[in-house]
Design an enzyme around this catalytic site. Sequence first.
Site, PDB file in Angstrom:
ATOM      1  CG  ASN A  62      -0.565  -0.174   2.532  1.00  0.00           C
ATOM      2  OD1 ASN A  62       0.577  -0.847   2.717  1.00  0.00           O
ATOM      3  ND2 ASN A  62      -0.955   0.538   3.476  1.00  0.00           N
ATOM      4  CD  GLU A  64      -1.481   5.122   4.670  1.00  0.00           C
ATOM      5  OE1 GLU A  64      -2.014   4.103   5.354  1.00  0.00           O
ATOM      6  OE2 GLU A  64      -0.593   6.148   5.324  1.00  0.00           O
ATOM      7  CB  CYS A  73      -4.970  -1.194  -1.663  1.00  0.00           C
ATOM      8  SG  CYS A  73      -6.529  -0.431  -0.844  1.00  0.00           S
ATOM      9  CD  GLU A  75      -5.273  -5.908  -1.081  1.00  0.00           C
ATOM     10  OE1 GLU A  75      -5.864  -6.422  -0.050  1.00  0.00           O
ATOM     11  OE2 GLU A  75      -4.840  -4.613  -1.016  1.00  0.00           O
ATOM     12  CB  CYS A 112     -10.927  -2.266   0.576  1.00  0.00           C
ATOM     13  SG  CYS A 112     -10.213  -1.679  -0.759  1.00  0.00           S
ATOM     14  CB  CYS A 115      -8.733  -4.519  -3.317  1.00  0.00           C
ATOM     15  SG  CYS A 115      -7.619  -3.366  -3.151  1.00  0.00           S
TER      16      CYS A 115
END
Length: 161
Positions: A62, A64, A73, A75, A112, A115
């Site tokens: 991930n 940010e 993310c 994934e 999430c 994803c």
Amino acid sequence: MSKREILLSYEEYPSAQELPAADTDLLNRARAVTKDAYAPYSRFRVGAAARLVNGEVITGTNQENAAYPAGICAERTLLSVAGSLFPGVAIDTLAISYHNEHGTSDRPIAPCGICRQSLQEFEQRTGRPIRIVLGGESGSVVVLDQSGLLLPFAFTGDELK
């Protein structure tokens, strides 16, 4: 009116040591790359590792930014790497792990919603299911036969035709 059910079948292992060796290796790679995540805001580091059908193993973390939560993310980072470096090559198995700097990392977590959608579409465009291995730094591990199981009633490109 008719009532229908969606059944979700998955395997649960007490620990990563109980997994087949190839899955243990992939989960350990996902665990290891959590250190490379850029998560200064959430302090929730996620790592993903995938074995492609051509035998290559790729990873993602991930990422940010200050416009938190507008990041990406692990994934989807991994799917971007797969699509960019190995276009058209399907993913055989994807392992996801995490390190929570504010608490424990001792149980599986699932991707999430964004994803899940991205994984489902990757499956659809490569025509092959993606096995999913979910585990924290310790504790039980969950294995699903395909990522599409995480998103029942998925909206797909077929609806746009």
